[in-house]
Design an enzyme around this catalytic site. Sequence first.
Site, mmCIF file in Angstrom:
data_model
loop_
_atom_site.group_PDB
_atom_site.id
_atom_site.type_symbol
_atom_site.label_atom_id
_atom_site.label_comp_id
_atom_site.label_asym_id
_atom_site.label_seq_id
_atom_site.Cartn_x
_atom_site.Cartn_y
_atom_site.Cartn_z
ATOM 1 N N ASN A 85 -8.010 5.112 -2.440
ATOM 2 C CA ASN A 85 -7.237 3.701 -1.843
ATOM 3 C C ASN A 85 -6.575 2.824 -2.788
ATOM 4 O O ASN A 85 -6.707 3.252 -4.146
ATOM 5 C CB ASN A 85 -8.568 3.044 -1.004
ATOM 6 C CG ASN A 85 -7.999 1.860 0.286
ATOM 7 O OD1 ASN A 85 -6.616 1.629 0.110
ATOM 8 N ND2 ASN A 85 -8.824 1.374 0.730
ATOM 9 N N HIS A 95 -1.953 0.851 7.402
ATOM 10 C CA HIS A 95 -2.040 0.909 5.800
ATOM 11 C C HIS A 95 -1.935 2.445 5.325
ATOM 12 O O HIS A 95 -1.939 3.406 6.241
ATOM 13 C CB HIS A 95 -3.780 0.450 5.757
ATOM 14 C CG HIS A 95 -4.024 0.818 4.360
ATOM 15 N ND1 HIS A 95 -3.572 0.022 3.093
ATOM 16 C CD2 HIS A 95 -5.199 1.131 3.667
ATOM 17 C CE1 HIS A 95 -4.156 -0.015 2.289
ATOM 18 N NE2 HIS A 95 -5.258 1.020 2.464
ATOM 19 N N CYS A 124 0.774 -1.088 -0.179
ATOM 20 C CA CYS A 124 0.175 0.029 -0.020
ATOM 21 C C CYS A 124 0.763 1.202 -0.113
ATOM 22 O O CYS A 124 0.438 2.405 -0.484
ATOM 23 C CB CYS A 124 -1.026 -0.028 1.205
ATOM 24 S SG CYS A 124 -0.138 -0.104 2.892
#
Length: 438
Positions: A385, A363, A69
């Site tokens: 995202n 994250h 991520c």
Amino acid sequence: MQELTFEQLNRFREGFEEDRAARTANAAMAKTELADLAYIPMNAARLMGEFTIDIKTRGITAQEKSGRCWMFAAMNILREITAEKLGVDEFEFSENYLAFYDKLEKTNNFLEMIIESADEKLDSHMMEHLLDFGFGDGGYWEQAVGLIEKYGLVPKYVMPESYQSSHTEKFMKLLNNTVKRYACELRRLKANGVGHDVLEEEKEKMVAAVYKAECIAFGEPVTKFDFEYRDGKGEYHVDRGLTPREFYDKYVGHSLQDYVTVMNAPTEKMEIGKYYVFHNMCCQAGMDLHALNLTTEEMEELTLAQLKDGVPVWFGCDSGAFGDRKMGVWDPDSFDYQGLLGGMDWTMEKKERLDYKQSGATHAMILVGVNLDENGCPDRWKIENSWGKEVGKNGYFVASEKYFREYVYEVIINKKHLNADQLSLLDKEPIRLKPWEA
């Protein structure tokens, strides 16, 4: 030490059986996801609206079942610069390309830390940290900067995803098993009196074996390629024989050294208003990570300033706290786990959550918008995202102001937005944290 008694268990049993709401909740949980039961739709509905500041971005990416991520978020910010230069509506860098070198650098760094600690006992703090933790896909902004500046970037089509690059759990498990065997071997050699030069020679063989395994799993990284694309007018362009670093310099050309990590970690080990540095297993060998530890208010002000400047903000948060993947909502007031579970209470202050390892940055994503209320204060944040378009609102999520203040732990800010006092901290000698303290 007091044992649990059957008298106590009988009292617990009677308490549950007399609580009708608890028994009803038990029936509901038998066939329903916990997060779905705790979800409060009308509270989440407050967050569903437009944003005062809404930065256009070009497409949602998907890290799939990998921990990349942080890398996706960094590349998604740089992607906007490249897409603007090319005049195209969509563009994506190859995450597989950079992730290949990330794993190789982590392998080298881990083995270097083993060599440096080879005289320590296995139960030393350092050795327990190295062997208990190992390393995974995760990382930091500054780590992405180091990789990009060393290896450059390539378009996604030049080194596309493989099944293994998108599903890394098994490979990372095997890699960690391998480097721990290497650690054992290097320590044994050191105990037998082998010198540093020989240890480095053995380490090179080990890293070479990992390189070969990565080539098999992910493909061998390109060293030169032809860059072809059509611009927004449909005109064909080709730039031949580029190295990844040349491609980065020409088609991104953005100074990543202009950015600094700003964190909000009010812990026992880290003071607010201080500048910190640390080295851990996510780094490249010889590279450190740096961060300013500021107040929540300062972190938010700097984030707002960068968004108002039209630049997305890389940030790290606790994605496991009060979130709904399908709806794309992060908000403590939109989930009532405590009421659902009969009053079980795990609420702690931010400092306590960090000190007791209840929460942390798990994250990384990018903030691309914010809504301001009638007083000009943020009340919700728009997030791009890297979980694909099938979740959230076509891949975009929203976080409440309460979530931002409680569960966002770090942001990446251009130094030009820092005030004089904040900039002065960067001129001071940073306080070094131990690898296990960061």
